[in-house]
Design a protein around this motif. Structure first.
Motif, short mmCIF file in Angstrom:
data_model
loop_
_atom_site.label_atom_id
_atom_site.label_comp_id
_atom_site.label_asym_id
_atom_site.label_seq_id
_atom_site.Cartn_x
_atom_site.Cartn_y
_atom_site.Cartn_z
N PRO A 1 -20.76 -18.31 -30.21
CA PRO A 1 -21.87 -17.22 -30.70
C PRO A 1 -22.83 -16.75 -29.74
N ALA A 2 -22.92 -17.65 -28.63
CA ALA A 2 -24.17 -17.54 -27.63
C ALA A 2 -23.59 -17.16 -26.31
N VAL A 3 -23.97 -15.59 -25.58
CA VAL A 3 -23.35 -15.52 -24.44
C VAL A 3 -24.04 -16.14 -23.36
N HIS A 4 -25.00 -16.98 -23.62
CA HIS A 4 -25.65 -17.79 -22.53
C HIS A 4 -24.97 -19.01 -22.27
N VAL A 5 -24.13 -19.45 -23.44
CA VAL A 5 -23.67 -20.79 -23.35
C VAL A 5 -22.16 -20.77 -23.38
N TYR A 6 -21.53 -19.89 -23.87
CA TYR A 6 -20.01 -19.95 -23.83
C TYR A 6 -19.39 -18.86 -23.16
N PRO A 7 -18.57 -19.38 -22.32
CA PRO A 7 -17.82 -18.16 -21.44
C PRO A 7 -17.14 -17.41 -21.98
N ASP A 8 -16.39 -17.63 -23.14
CA ASP A 8 -15.67 -16.79 -23.91
C ASP A 8 -16.45 -16.14 -25.13
N ALA A 9 -17.89 -15.99 -24.98
CA ALA A 9 -18.39 -15.40 -26.13
C ALA A 9 -17.82 -14.16 -26.65
N ALA A 10 -17.62 -13.38 -25.57
CA ALA A 10 -17.03 -11.93 -26.06
C ALA A 10 -15.81 -11.90 -26.31
N THR A 11 -14.88 -13.09 -25.98
CA THR A 11 -13.44 -12.61 -25.84
C THR A 11 -12.78 -13.52 -26.69
N MET A 12 -13.46 -14.60 -27.49
CA MET A 12 -12.70 -15.40 -28.26
C MET A 12 -12.39 -14.70 -29.69
N PRO A 13 -11.05 -14.86 -30.06
CA PRO A 13 -10.64 -14.05 -31.35
C PRO A 13 -11.70 -14.23 -32.30
N ARG A 14 -11.81 -13.31 -33.15
CA ARG A 14 -12.71 -13.51 -34.51
C ARG A 14 -11.78 -13.29 -35.61
N ILE B 1 -11.29 -7.51 -42.62
CA ILE B 1 -10.78 -7.27 -41.21
C ILE B 1 -11.79 -8.38 -40.56
N CYS B 2 -11.59 -9.53 -40.20
CA CYS B 2 -12.45 -10.62 -39.86
C CYS B 2 -13.39 -10.26 -38.65
N PRO B 3 -12.91 -9.54 -37.41
CA PRO B 3 -13.85 -9.26 -36.52
C PRO B 3 -14.94 -8.63 -36.86
N THR B 4 -15.23 -7.88 -37.98
CA THR B 4 -16.17 -6.94 -38.62
C THR B 4 -17.19 -8.30 -39.39
N LEU B 5 -16.74 -9.30 -39.47
CA LEU B 5 -17.58 -10.16 -40.14
C LEU B 5 -18.58 -11.16 -39.21
N ASP B 6 -18.53 -11.07 -38.01
CA ASP B 6 -18.97 -11.81 -37.08
C ASP B 6 -20.48 -11.19 -36.85
N GLY B 7 -21.41 -11.95 -37.45
CA GLY B 7 -22.84 -11.87 -37.57
C GLY B 7 -23.35 -11.29 -38.66
N GLU B 8 -22.41 -11.14 -39.78
CA GLU B 8 -23.09 -10.52 -41.03
C GLU B 8 -23.59 -11.89 -41.87
N TYR B 9 -24.75 -11.50 -42.54
CA TYR B 9 -25.23 -12.45 -43.34
C TYR B 9 -24.59 -12.64 -44.60
N CYS B 10 -24.54 -14.00 -45.32
CA CYS B 10 -23.89 -14.37 -46.34
C CYS B 10 -24.71 -15.15 -47.21
N THR B 11 -24.16 -15.49 -48.17
CA THR B 11 -24.85 -16.48 -49.42
C THR B 11 -23.50 -17.32 -49.91
N VAL B 12 -23.54 -18.73 -49.75
CA VAL B 12 -23.06 -19.79 -50.06
C VAL B 12 -23.34 -19.99 -51.73
N LEU B 13 -22.29 -19.95 -52.85
CA LEU B 13 -22.57 -20.36 -54.06
C LEU B 13 -21.84 -21.59 -54.26
N THR B 14 -22.48 -22.58 -54.83
CA THR B 14 -22.08 -24.06 -55.13
C THR B 14 -21.81 -23.85 -56.39
N ARG B 15 -20.95 -25.02 -56.87
CA ARG B 15 -20.08 -25.14 -58.35
C ARG B 15 -21.38 -25.22 -59.41
N GLU B 16 -22.59 -25.73 -58.87
CA GLU B 16 -23.66 -25.95 -59.73
C GLU B 16 -24.57 -24.71 -59.97
#
Length: 346
Positions: free
Chosen positions: A124-137, A96-111
């Motif tokens: 991601p920033a309410v002080h910058v983007y007018p659609d911070a709360a409404t953009m699809p997740r 469920i992609c909306p639940t991933l907004d704000g989650e910590y993650c780790t990227v694994l490279t092929r090496e």
């Protein structure tokens, strides 16, 4: 009757849940479970696809039975490296992609290098983007912000990160004093841990399996073809996966769910009746249910041509494919029902 060892469950679960294993990148988790199983004295075999098989002899060879839990989980991969140094994403399975907004993650490279980051929306920033709360997740509107000084695609690629790298999502594994397990990927790592407990109990108590039994720790279930390559000589197959909770369903976090039908159709009537009868006889908390948007490893095996009776059980899980939760009462009931089916009275 088998006993639910909460301390041992938590020890196994903490290790299994914190070993990343999205579909397609499961070798570390399979190696961990393989080490546990072999320490208990069982012989194992890893399939070409990565599934771990444990074959256990039984007292009555008139039929061969099987059970499984899947070790692979949902996840993400790098779709592309963006010009500003963030990572576009593609889903592995159906989180469920909306639940991933704000989650910590780790990227694994092929090496084999690992880089930490955070999954964020494109606003991601309410002080910058007018659609911070409404953009699809959805996946197209999420990206990874790396914890590295990167300002361009070239900076990112200099780290060894590229398209197709896996992005591991922090499961946030937690066991509460009130008996709840809350974490991502209870579907289906909790069931894998229950099979470990069953094997441990039978090894320590010298408990015999009623019939020759194949136990599978499956990979690729979340993308639809997990149990599509099992042995042909299986007469019955009871998979252990999560039970559904919500809407008009009967499922409960405090009970074992016995699924009568999922998206692929009904499960075997006689085998399902037998499991219901065992739960009733031994006074286990259980529900019989319909899972409306669901497929299991029995379905994958049937679609691959396996001629067997099939059934599905599992502890009820709240908020599946999001921030999941279940309770030790449901886990205990699931463990006991599997023990009764595999080792107890007919």
């Amino acid at each position: 009757m088998i006993e639910f060892d909460r301390r041992q469950f938590e020890e196994y679960a903490r290790a299994v849940f914190t070993t990343d294993s999205p579909s397609g990148c499961t070798a570390d988790a399979i190696a961990l479970i393989k080490s546990y199983v072999e320490q208990l004295g069982y012989t194992t075999h890893v399939h070409n696809k990565g599934t771990l098989e444990v074959d256990v002899p039984g007292l009555d060879e008139s039929k061969t039975v099987a059970t499984s839990a899947h070790v692979d989980t949902l996840g993400m991969m790098v779709r592309s490296v963006k010009s500003g140094g963030t990572l576009a994403l593609t889903k592995v399975g159906g989180p469920i992609c909306p639940t991933l907004d704000g989650e910590y993650c780790t990227v694994l490279t092929r090496e084999g290098r690992r880089y930490s980051g955070t999954i964020l929306s494109l606003a991601p920033a309410v002080h910058v983007y007018p659609d911070a709360a409404t953009m699809p997740r959805d996946a197209d509107h999420l990206e990874v912000r790396l914890d590295e000084e990167v300002k361009s695609a070239e900076d990112v690629k200099a780290l060894g990160i590229d398209n197709g790298d896996f992005v591991f999502i922090d499961p946030k594994f937690t066991m509460t004093g009130s008996g709840f397990l809350k974490s991502r990927f209870i579907d289906d790592k909790a069931s894998a841990v229950l099979l470990l407990l069953l094997l441990r109990w039978c090894s320590e108590k010298k408990a015999a399996f009623r019939h020759p039994t194949r136990i599978y720790f499956v990979v690729y279930e979340e993308v639809g073809h997990g149990a599509s390559a099992l042995a042909r000589n299986i007469d019955e197959f009871v998979t252990v996966d999560m039970g559904c909770v919500g809407l008009d369903l009967a499922g409960s976090e405090y009970a074992v769910s016995i699924c009568a039908k999922d998206s692929g159709g009904p499960y075997d009537y006689e085998l399902t009746n037998r499991l219901i009868a065992l739960a009733k006889k031994h006074e286990l908390p259980y529900t019989v249910d319909i899972f409306p948007f669901y497929g299991s490893d029995v379905g994958a095996a049937w679609h691959a041509g396996l001629d067997c009776k099939g059934a599905l059980i599992g502890s009820g899980v709240c908020a599946s494919h999001g921030m999941e939760r279940t309770h030790v009462k449901g886990l205990e009931a699931t463990l006991k029902l599997m023990y009764l089916y595999l080792c107890g009275e007919e």
